[in-house]
Write a protein that holds these residues in place. Structure first.
Motif, short mmCIF file in Angstrom:
data_model
loop_
_atom_site.label_atom_id
_atom_site.label_comp_id
_atom_site.label_asym_id
_atom_site.label_seq_id
_atom_site.Cartn_x
_atom_site.Cartn_y
_atom_site.Cartn_z
N VAL A 135 0.85 -1.18 0.00
CA VAL A 135 0.00 0.00 0.00
C VAL A 135 0.89 1.24 0.00
N TYR A 136 0.37 2.28 -0.61
CA TYR A 136 1.06 3.57 -0.61
C TYR A 136 0.04 4.60 -0.13
N GLU A 258 -4.74 12.76 8.07
CA GLU A 258 -5.71 12.70 6.97
C GLU A 258 -5.10 12.25 5.65
N HIS A 259 -4.10 11.37 5.70
CA HIS A 259 -3.56 10.84 4.45
C HIS A 259 -4.47 9.73 3.92
N MET A 260 -4.41 9.51 2.63
CA MET A 260 -5.27 8.53 1.98
C MET A 260 -4.45 7.30 1.56
N ALA A 307 5.35 -8.83 8.16
CA ALA A 307 6.50 -8.14 7.59
C ALA A 307 6.88 -6.92 8.40
N PHE A 308 5.90 -6.31 9.08
CA PHE A 308 6.18 -5.08 9.83
C PHE A 308 7.25 -5.26 10.90
N PRO A 309 7.24 -6.36 11.70
CA PRO A 309 8.29 -6.52 12.70
C PRO A 309 9.69 -6.64 12.12
N LEU A 310 9.80 -6.92 10.82
CA LEU A 310 11.11 -7.06 10.18
C LEU A 310 11.68 -5.72 9.75
N LEU A 311 10.87 -4.66 9.85
CA LEU A 311 11.33 -3.31 9.54
C LEU A 311 11.86 -2.64 10.80
N THR A 312 12.72 -1.65 10.63
CA THR A 312 13.20 -0.89 11.77
C THR A 312 12.06 0.01 12.29
N ALA A 313 12.24 0.54 13.49
CA ALA A 313 11.23 1.42 14.06
C ALA A 313 10.99 2.63 13.16
N GLU A 314 12.05 3.18 12.58
CA GLU A 314 11.91 4.32 11.68
C GLU A 314 11.16 3.93 10.42
N GLU A 315 11.47 2.76 9.87
CA GLU A 315 10.79 2.30 8.66
C GLU A 315 9.31 2.02 8.93
N ARG A 316 9.02 1.45 10.08
CA ARG A 316 7.61 1.20 10.43
C ARG A 316 6.84 2.51 10.60
N ALA A 317 7.51 3.52 11.16
CA ALA A 317 6.84 4.79 11.43
C ALA A 317 6.43 5.50 10.15
N ARG A 318 7.17 5.26 9.06
CA ARG A 318 6.85 5.95 7.81
C ARG A 318 6.21 5.03 6.78
N ALA A 319 5.77 3.86 7.21
CA ALA A 319 5.17 2.90 6.29
C ALA A 319 3.65 3.07 6.24
N PRO A 320 3.07 3.35 5.09
CA PRO A 320 1.61 3.37 4.97
C PRO A 320 1.02 2.03 5.38
N GLY A 321 -0.14 2.08 6.01
CA GLY A 321 -0.79 0.84 6.43
C GLY A 321 -0.33 0.33 7.77
N GLU A 323 0.71 0.87 12.01
CA GLU A 323 -0.11 1.26 13.16
C GLU A 323 -0.37 2.76 13.18
N ARG A 324 0.67 3.55 12.96
CA ARG A 324 0.51 5.00 12.96
C ARG A 324 -0.39 5.45 11.80
N SER A 325 -0.16 4.85 10.66
CA SER A 325 -0.93 5.20 9.46
C SER A 325 -2.41 4.91 9.64
N MET A 326 -2.73 3.77 10.22
CA MET A 326 -4.13 3.38 10.38
C MET A 326 -4.87 4.30 11.35
N GLN A 327 -4.13 4.92 12.26
CA GLN A 327 -4.76 5.82 13.23
C GLN A 327 -5.11 7.17 12.64
N THR A 328 -4.33 7.61 11.66
CA THR A 328 -4.50 8.97 11.14
C THR A 328 -5.00 9.04 9.71
N GLY A 329 -4.99 7.90 8.99
CA GLY A 329 -5.38 7.91 7.59
C GLY A 329 -6.67 7.17 7.33
N PHE A 330 -6.97 6.96 6.05
CA PHE A 330 -8.16 6.22 5.65
C PHE A 330 -7.89 5.55 4.31
N TYR A 331 -8.56 4.44 4.06
CA TYR A 331 -8.42 3.74 2.79
C TYR A 331 -9.29 4.40 1.73
N GLN A 332 -8.71 4.63 0.56
CA GLN A 332 -9.53 5.07 -0.56
C GLN A 332 -10.47 3.93 -0.96
#
Length: 354
Positions: A135-136, A258-260, A307-321, A323-332
Motif C-alpha cells: 500500500v502507498y 488525513e492521508h489517503m 513483515a512489519f516486525p522485520l522493519l526498523t522502528a523508523e521504517e515502520r513509522a513511515r510505512a503506509p498501512g 499502526e501509525r498510518s491506520m490511526q490517522t489515515g483512511f483507505y480510498q
C-alpha cells in the motif's frame, strides 16, 4: 493508469489483437513453460522487484519472470480480444476490480500457498481474485522553509490560503483520481463518512481553493518536480515520491494527518498460459521476509502483517498501512471510484473548463 513510479520503460509493448507487437514478445512465439510474464509499472520498480523477488524466485523455482509494461486500456483490450499475452497483473486495485467484474481474473489460490499464509494478509486488501502486494498513500506535503513559522497540518489548513499562503497543487483525474476526498475533509466531512462521495459538495469545496492551485498534476514525477522546484509550496503527493526528495536533503516535509491509503494489487488472467507459475509468484512475493525488503526500498507499506516486525522502528513509522498510518489515515474506496469513474470524469472535465 497512475504513475506512482518513475517513467515506464518504453522498450516492451504487449501484443493486442492485430496490433504490432514488440520484438520481446515476437521472439517467444512459443512461451517457455518455466516463464511468468508480469505487467508492472516499470522503471525503478522493476529494478527493486528483480533484486528482491524475481531473481530469488527464479533461483528457488527455476521459473523466469519477465516484466512488461501495459496500460489499463491494453489489459482490457487483451482480454476482450481473447489474446492474453501475460500471466500476472501488478497494478492499481481499481484496475483489477474492473477486470474482475469482466470475468477476466482467476481466483487467488490462498489454500495452496507454501511460503506465505493468507490469514497474515491485511483483511482490507485480501480478496478472492486480487490481493495487495503493498500500500502507498497520498499525503499533504509542504516546503519547510516557506512554512517555517507553522505548516498546514490538515486539509482544512491547506484550504486556508489566508493563513497558509502560497501556490498549491492537487491531483488531476489523469493521475488516477482527483482529490475529492481531501476537498470533503476540508469542508468538514469526517473520514468515516467520505463515501459515497458527494461530488457536487467536493467541487464546491474545490472552488474555494482553485485560485491558489498552480496546477493539477497528472503524474507522480510532475508532483515531485513542482514541489522540489518550489513551483508550489504545498500539495497532495504520493509518499514514496516525497520521501525520495526528503532523503536527498530537500527542505520538504509532510503530515500523516488525513492521508489517503491506496492499494497496489496482484491478479491473474484466468486464461493465462502459466496460471500455476503466477500463483507461485504471488505466494513467493507476499512472504514476510521478501515483502519487507521491497517495501523498504520502495518506501511503501507491506500487506503481510508479519513483515512489519522485520522493519526498523523508523521504517515502520513511515510505512503506509502501519499502526501509525491506520490511526490517522483512511483507505480510498476503490469500488466507489470504479463505479463512478465515468461520471466523475465528465463532471471533472466540465468543472475544469469553467
Amino acid at each position: 493508469m497512475s504513475d506512482r513510479f518513475p517513467t515506464i520503460r518504453p522498450t516492451r509493448r504487449l501484443l493486442l489483437g492485430t496490433a504490432l507487437a514488440a520484438p520481446a514478445l515476437l521472439a517467444h512465439p512459443a512461451r517457455a513453460a518455466g516463464e511468468v510474464i508480469v505487467r508492472t509499472p516499470g522503471g525503478t520498480y522493476d529494478d527493486v522487484m528483480r533484486r528482491h523477488v524475481y531473481d530469488p524466485f527464479t533461483k528457488e523455482t527455476g521459473i523466469v519472470v519477465r516484466p512488461v509494461a501495459a496500460t489499463a486500456s491494453k489489459l482490457l483490450a487483451m482480454f476482450r480480444a481473447n489474446n492474453v499475452e501475460l500471466d500476472l497483473i501488478d497494478t492499481g486495485d481499481g484496475q483489477l476490480l474492473t477486470l474482475e467484474r469482466m470475468g477476466a481474473l482467476a481466483p487467488i489460490a490462498y489454500d495452496k500457498w507454501r511460503w506465505s499464509k493468507g490469514e497474515d494478509i491485511t483483511p482490507e486488501v485480501r480478496r478472492p481474485q486480487r490481493v495487495a502486494n503493498f500500500v502507498y498513500c497520498t499525503v499533504l506535503g509542504y516546503n519547510k522553509e516557506h512554512f517555517a513559522s507553522g505548516a498546514p497540518n490538515s486539509w482544512a489548513d491547506f484550504w486556508n490560503a489566508g493563513k497558509f499562503a502560497g501556490p498549491r497543487m492537487l491531483s488531476d483525474m489523469a493521475s488516477g483520481s482527483a482529490n475529492l476526498e481531501f476537498a470533503l475533509l476540508a469542508d468538514g466531512v469526517p473520514k468515516d463518512q467520505l463515501y459515497p462521495i458527494d461530488i457536487d459538495r467536493a467541487l464546491k469545496s474545490m472552488d474555494r481553493i482553485r485560485p491558489q492551485i498552480r496546477r493539477f498534476w497528472d503524474t507522480g514525477a510532475l508532483s515531485a518536480q513542482m514541489l522540489s522546484d518550489k513551483e508550489v509550496v504545498a500539495g497532495s503527493i504520493w509518499n514514496g515520491r516525497l520521501q525520495v526528495l526528503i532523503d536527498r536533503g530537500a527542505p520538504l516535509a509532510y503530515t500523516w494527518n488525513e492521508h489517503m491509503i491506496q492499494v497496489q494489487a496482484l491478479g491473474i488472467f484466468k486464461d493465462a498460459q502459466n496460471v500455476q507459475g503466477a500463483q507461485q509468484l504471488i505466494d513467493f512475493m507476499l512472504q514476510p521476509e521478501v515483502q519487507a525488503k521491497y517495501s523498504r526500498d520502495l518506501i511503501y507499506g507491506p500487506t503481510n502483517m508479519k513483515a512489519f516486525p522485520l522493519l526498523t522502528a523508523e521504517e515502520r513509522a513511515r510505512a503506509p498501512g502501519g499502526e501509525r498510518s491506520m490511526q490517522t489515515g483512511f483507505y480510498q474506496n476503490a469500488t466507489w471510484w470504479e463505479d463512478n469513474r465515468d461520471r466523475v470524469n465528465r463532471t471533472w472535465s466540465r468543472w475544469l473548463q469553467r
